[in-house]
Design an enzyme around this catalytic site. Structure first.
Site, PDB file in Angstrom:
ATOM      1  N   CYS A 134       0.841  -1.205   0.000  1.00  0.00           N
ATOM      2  CA  CYS A 134       0.000   0.000   0.000  1.00  0.00           C
ATOM      3  C   CYS A 134       0.871   1.248   0.000  1.00  0.00           C
ATOM      4  CB  CYS A 134      -0.926  -0.002   1.216  1.00  0.00           C
ATOM      5  SG  CYS A 134      -2.017   1.437   1.307  1.00  0.00           S
ATOM      6  N   CYS A 137      -0.435   4.103   2.148  1.00  0.00           N
ATOM      7  CA  CYS A 137      -0.254   3.863   3.584  1.00  0.00           C
ATOM      8  C   CYS A 137       1.174   4.139   4.021  1.00  0.00           C
ATOM      9  CB  CYS A 137      -0.603   2.417   3.936  1.00  0.00           C
ATOM     10  SG  CYS A 137      -2.248   1.866   3.442  1.00  0.00           S
ATOM     11  N   ASP A 138       2.139   3.688   3.228  1.00  0.00           N
ATOM     12  CA  ASP A 138       3.522   3.623   3.692  1.00  0.00           C
ATOM     13  C   ASP A 138       4.508   4.479   2.917  1.00  0.00           C
ATOM     14  OD1 ASP A 138       2.716   1.733   5.601  1.00  0.00           O
ATOM     15  OD2 ASP A 138       2.965   0.082   4.190  1.00  0.00           O
TER      16      ASP A 138
END
Length: 325
Positions: A134, A137-138
């Protein structure tokens, strides 16, 4: 067999726990069959920095434990096991956990989706230490780093383009020299000065000591291998919704994602609702999953209130609009 409950929630991620919180506060006494792998994909996510209310970030497992504890505070009950069979042919709906049968007037399916992984040695070990599925997300953890994105579809192109906001260089690795990505997405990625491509190649091994420090690549035409230093590997080969139990009863798209009526969480079966990544192949974020979990609980509450003849008491009941003065 237990008594017939007002609501059973299947799944224990952001959508399921948020649905449980709202349903419990509405006095529906929900049973959450959260599964052995409760917490969803956030259980393999280290720092979460993009969820509102956590200005300093929070570990994914810690956040899921807090979601769960908050729902439990208001009376939600939990079964940490997997649903093995469902019968949505009539109400009350019937669900089985091993040999135990549960019945409910309404059901929320919030079983989420699972990222597809490469199946490489060390891949699971390096999750949260440089391996991710992701980018949104990261990605922010990889400022001024060099990264690899594995995949050849629109998701891979989108992830690579997004990661250029942080990384100094992004290399797309694809096992063929033709791509499933739409032409516009592929052209956009190819035109970006931070994105390179390695085609007809695969990753044989992820290298590192405690964190990702490189990969071993293999040319599929010559079988030649070589090492490439990188700081992170983003796997972008798609997600699979966890809907195997439900596809015989609930309408779904070609990829298996459950279909809901526009603007609601209602499925084609009256009394069954779907929330979170199980019906969302676009956003797939914890905050959007939690939002749809809230919607599902409110939709279920309203349906039950309508059937009991006191719809005005439901949180989503239509309100009289004050006349203009």
């Amino acid at each position: 067999m237990s008594d017939v409950r007002d609501l059973i929630i299947i799944g224990g991620g952001p959508a399921g726990y948020t649905a449980a919180l709202y349903a419990a506060r509405a006095n529906l006494a929900p049973l959450v069959i959260e599964g052995f792998n409760w917490g969803g994909q956030l259980m393999i996510t280290s720092d979460v920095e993009n969820y509102p209310g956590y200005p300093d970030g929070v570990m994914g497992p810690e956040m899921m434990a807090e979601f769960r504890r908050q729902a439990e505070r208001f009376g939600a009950e939990f079964v940490t096991d997997d649903v093995t069979r469902v019968d949505f042919s009539e109400r009350p709906f019937r669900l089985w956990v091993e040999g135990a049968e549960h019945q409910a007037r309404t059901v929320i399916v919030a079983t989420g989706a699972s990222a597809r992984w490469l199946g490489l040695p060390g891949e699971q070990h390096f999750q949260g230490r440089g391996v991710s599925a992701c980018a949104t997300c990261d990605g922010a953890f990889f400022k001024e780093k060099e990264l690899i994105v594995v995949g050849g579809g629109d998701t891979a192109m989108e992830e690579a383009s997004f990661l250029t906001r942080f990384a100094t260089k992004v290399t797309v690795v694809h096992r063929r020299d033709d791509f499933r990505a739409s032409q516009i997405m592929l052209d956009r990625a190819r035109a970006h000065d931070k994105i390179d491509f390695i085609t007809n190649a695969v990753i044989d091994e992820i290298l590192g000591d405690g964190k990702v420090q490189g990969v071993r690549l293999r040319d599929l035409r010559t079988n030649e291998t070589w090492e490439m230093p990188v700081d992170g590997v983003f796997v972008a080969i798609g997600h699979d919704p966890n809907t195997k139990l439900f596809v015989d009863d609930l309408d779904h798209d070609a990829a298996g994602y459950l279909l809901t009526a526009p603007g609601t969480t209602r499925t084609n079966v009256h009394g069954v609702f779907a929330a979170g990544d199980v019906q969302d192949h676009t956003y797939r974020q914890a905050v959007t999953a939690a939002g749809s979990g809230c919607m599902a609980a409110l939709d279920a509450e309203r349906l039950l209130a309508e059937e009991e003849g006191h719809v005005a008491s439901a949180a989503t009941a239509e309100r009289v609009v004050a006349a203009e003065v």
